[in-house]
Design a protein around this motif. Sequence first.
Motif, short mmCIF file in Angstrom:
data_model
loop_
_atom_site.label_atom_id
_atom_site.label_comp_id
_atom_site.label_asym_id
_atom_site.label_seq_id
_atom_site.Cartn_x
_atom_site.Cartn_y
_atom_site.Cartn_z
N GLY A 1 -7.32 6.88 -1.49
CA GLY A 1 -6.05 6.32 -1.01
C GLY A 1 -5.07 7.23 -1.03
O GLY A 1 -5.16 8.31 -1.35
N GLY A 2 -3.89 6.58 -0.26
CA GLY A 2 -2.57 7.45 -0.40
C GLY A 2 -2.74 8.45 0.83
O GLY A 2 -2.20 7.68 2.11
N SER A 3 -2.75 9.48 0.96
CA SER A 3 -2.78 10.35 2.16
C SER A 3 -3.69 9.88 3.32
O SER A 3 -4.55 9.26 2.94
CB SER A 3 -3.02 11.76 1.89
OG SER A 3 -4.37 11.98 1.58
N ILE A 4 -3.29 10.18 4.52
CA ILE A 4 -4.43 9.94 5.76
C ILE A 4 -5.71 10.64 5.36
O ILE A 4 -6.74 9.93 5.71
CB ILE A 4 -3.90 10.46 6.84
CG1 ILE A 4 -2.69 9.33 7.55
CG2 ILE A 4 -4.83 10.64 7.93
CD1 ILE A 4 -1.89 9.74 8.55
N GLU A 5 -5.78 11.78 4.71
CA GLU A 5 -6.93 12.40 4.72
C GLU A 5 -7.89 11.56 3.62
O GLU A 5 -8.88 11.38 3.78
CB GLU A 5 -6.76 13.91 4.26
CG GLU A 5 -5.96 14.92 4.97
CD GLU A 5 -4.71 14.47 5.34
OE1 GLU A 5 -4.06 15.44 6.20
OE2 GLU A 5 -3.87 13.95 4.54
N LYS B 1 -4.16 0.68 -0.96
CA LYS B 1 -3.10 1.09 -1.82
C LYS B 1 -3.54 1.98 -2.98
O LYS B 1 -2.96 1.88 -4.27
CB LYS B 1 -2.39 -0.04 -2.56
CG LYS B 1 -2.06 -1.22 -1.27
CD LYS B 1 -0.78 -0.55 -0.54
CE LYS B 1 -0.12 -1.59 0.44
NZ LYS B 1 0.87 -1.12 1.43
N ARG B 2 -4.96 2.36 -2.74
CA ARG B 2 -5.37 3.10 -3.95
C ARG B 2 -4.81 4.33 -4.22
O ARG B 2 -4.00 5.00 -3.36
CB ARG B 2 -6.72 3.65 -3.52
CG ARG B 2 -7.76 2.27 -3.19
CD ARG B 2 -9.22 2.80 -2.68
NE ARG B 2 -10.02 3.36 -3.91
CZ ARG B 2 -10.84 2.80 -4.63
NH1 ARG B 2 -10.92 1.23 -4.32
NH2 ARG B 2 -11.57 3.20 -5.46
N PRO C 1 -15.51 -10.73 -3.21
CA PRO C 1 -15.80 -9.63 -2.29
C PRO C 1 -15.21 -8.31 -2.51
O PRO C 1 -14.14 -8.53 -3.54
CB PRO C 1 -15.18 -10.17 -1.03
CG PRO C 1 -14.87 -11.63 -0.93
CD PRO C 1 -14.52 -11.77 -2.55
N VAL C 2 -15.44 -7.19 -2.14
CA VAL C 2 -14.91 -6.09 -2.59
C VAL C 2 -14.10 -5.42 -1.36
O VAL C 2 -14.25 -5.63 -0.24
CB VAL C 2 -16.06 -4.80 -2.89
CG1 VAL C 2 -16.62 -5.53 -3.98
CG2 VAL C 2 -16.83 -4.78 -1.67
N ALA C 3 -13.18 -4.65 -1.85
CA ALA C 3 -12.17 -4.17 -0.73
C ALA C 3 -11.67 -2.79 -1.49
O ALA C 3 -11.76 -2.74 -2.73
CB ALA C 3 -10.96 -5.09 -0.60
N PRO C 4 -10.92 -2.06 -0.38
CA PRO C 4 -10.24 -0.59 -1.30
C PRO C 4 -9.17 -1.37 -2.29
O PRO C 4 -9.09 -0.44 -3.37
CB PRO C 4 -9.40 0.00 0.16
CG PRO C 4 -9.29 -1.27 1.07
CD PRO C 4 -10.60 -2.20 0.91
N SER C 5 -8.51 -2.46 -2.05
CA SER C 5 -7.51 -2.89 -3.21
C SER C 5 -7.66 -4.20 -3.07
O SER C 5 -8.03 -4.98 -2.13
CB SER C 5 -6.10 -2.38 -2.54
OG SER C 5 -6.10 -1.17 -2.57
N ALA C 6 -7.13 -5.02 -4.11
CA ALA C 6 -7.46 -6.50 -4.40
C ALA C 6 -6.15 -7.14 -3.78
O ALA C 6 -5.23 -7.76 -4.17
CB ALA C 6 -7.18 -6.83 -5.79
N ILE C 7 -6.16 -7.07 -2.30
CA ILE C 7 -5.13 -7.79 -1.64
C ILE C 7 -6.20 -8.45 -0.36
O ILE C 7 -6.89 -8.14 0.37
CB ILE C 7 -4.44 -6.58 -0.69
CG1 ILE C 7 -3.85 -5.69 -1.54
CG2 ILE C 7 -3.45 -7.53 0.55
CD1 ILE C 7 -3.05 -4.42 -0.64
N THR C 8 -5.65 -10.04 -0.55
CA THR C 8 -6.50 -10.74 0.16
C THR C 8 -6.08 -10.63 1.79
O THR C 8 -4.83 -10.80 1.87
CB THR C 8 -6.03 -12.36 -0.38
OG1 THR C 8 -6.59 -12.32 -1.68
CG2 THR C 8 -6.90 -13.55 0.48
N ALA C 9 -7.19 -10.95 2.49
CA ALA C 9 -6.99 -10.85 3.87
C ALA C 9 -6.50 -12.52 4.42
O ALA C 9 -6.88 -13.28 4.16
CB ALA C 9 -8.00 -10.58 4.80
N LYS C 10 -5.51 -12.37 5.14
CA LYS C 10 -4.83 -13.60 5.53
C LYS C 10 -5.55 -13.84 6.90
O LYS C 10 -4.98 -13.74 7.87
CB LYS C 10 -3.31 -13.39 5.74
CG LYS C 10 -2.57 -13.33 4.72
CD LYS C 10 -1.04 -13.32 4.68
CE LYS C 10 -0.14 -13.04 3.46
NZ LYS C 10 -0.51 -11.86 2.94
N THR C 11 -6.96 -14.27 6.90
CA THR C 11 -7.70 -14.41 8.01
C THR C 11 -8.43 -15.49 7.35
O THR C 11 -8.66 -15.99 6.31
CB THR C 11 -8.57 -13.18 8.36
OG1 THR C 11 -8.94 -13.58 9.79
CG2 THR C 11 -9.33 -12.61 7.64
#
Length: 365
Positions: free
Chosen positions: A201-205, A195-196, A121-131
């Motif tokens: 990524g980074g700033s809220i904007e 975490k891009r 699956p794709v995501a903003p960052s390679a962090i697995t969802a604990k779900t």
Amino acid sequence: MTEATPSLFDSYTLGKITLSNRVVMAPLTRNRAGAGFVPGDLAVEYYAQRASAGLIITEATQISQQGQGYQDTPGIYSEAQVAGWKKITEAVHAKGGRIVAQLWHVGRVSHTSLQPNGGAPVAPSAITAKTKTFVNNSFAETSAPRALELSEIPGLIEDYRRAAANAIKAGFDGVEIHGANGYLIDQFLRDGANKRTDAYGGSIENRARLLIEVMAAVIAEIGAARTGLRLSPVTPANDLSDSNPQVLFNHVVDELEKLHPVYIHVVEGATGGPRDVAPDFSFEELHRRYSGTWIVNNGYDLDLAQTVIAAGKADLIAFGKPFISNPDLVERFKRAAPLNELDRDTLYGGGAKGYIDYPALEPVG
């Protein structure tokens, strides 16, 4: 002469359409799509039974195969899927109802068995969802995702635009972009999942950039009057978190105000859970920043809904699970009639049982 206090049962003008009342059927995943992820005849009956809602928002509908996260959820990216949805919109319109399609990409909340060629699956960052997700008729841990390449993002936005065009082709009155509940757009928004270090990524904007670009693309395709958005600023659904949700969502709504989609649909609290999960968060502050239609959802009953509408704190109220077991929910509210009990064993997957067999009230007179 003073204006009458607004009621849940008043008609309402939403963009260029008129709703018969202010009751909205919230999007509800039911996992009953057929081969090719096409909604079938049972879905036609299911939605037609609920056409007395002022507005129906469909179950979340993936914009591509990559966007799918659960078994047997419908898509809106193939001709067969568009044809399946057209039968539904025609049935709802024949009963005087209004219906919009919720457009969905689940991001990391998926499983390799559902992805093209068994990919990650794709995501903003390679962090697995604990779900967990729902595959092979049971709940399973989500698969580890990969981070989207910067070069893939224009194609992703194009998938949303095409899905919106397909929705209009299928006869929908508009679309709702799914920006809530820990799915892809929401993952980009939150610093717990994003975490891009590039422009997304980074700033809220930067974290809000994907959402705003998707909204802009869809609005350019079908118009602001037919484009809505769902947000869930404080829900912990699907392992999502953010260090400062108030500042994040204040910015998001300020940017949306410039684009002016026809509505924002807000989940107040934890999706399907406590309304007071984040007692310091001000939904009123978000509402003040937006001049369009404001839809609220989560834990509403008739009394709370009427109170909120009468006070002008929302324009429309969305109800989820009550609509599963009460196809005639609006009429039950009008008569203050008891509600049917929900059969939780038939929520996800299956056939007609627990889907189109809940009884309606006998007609009066």
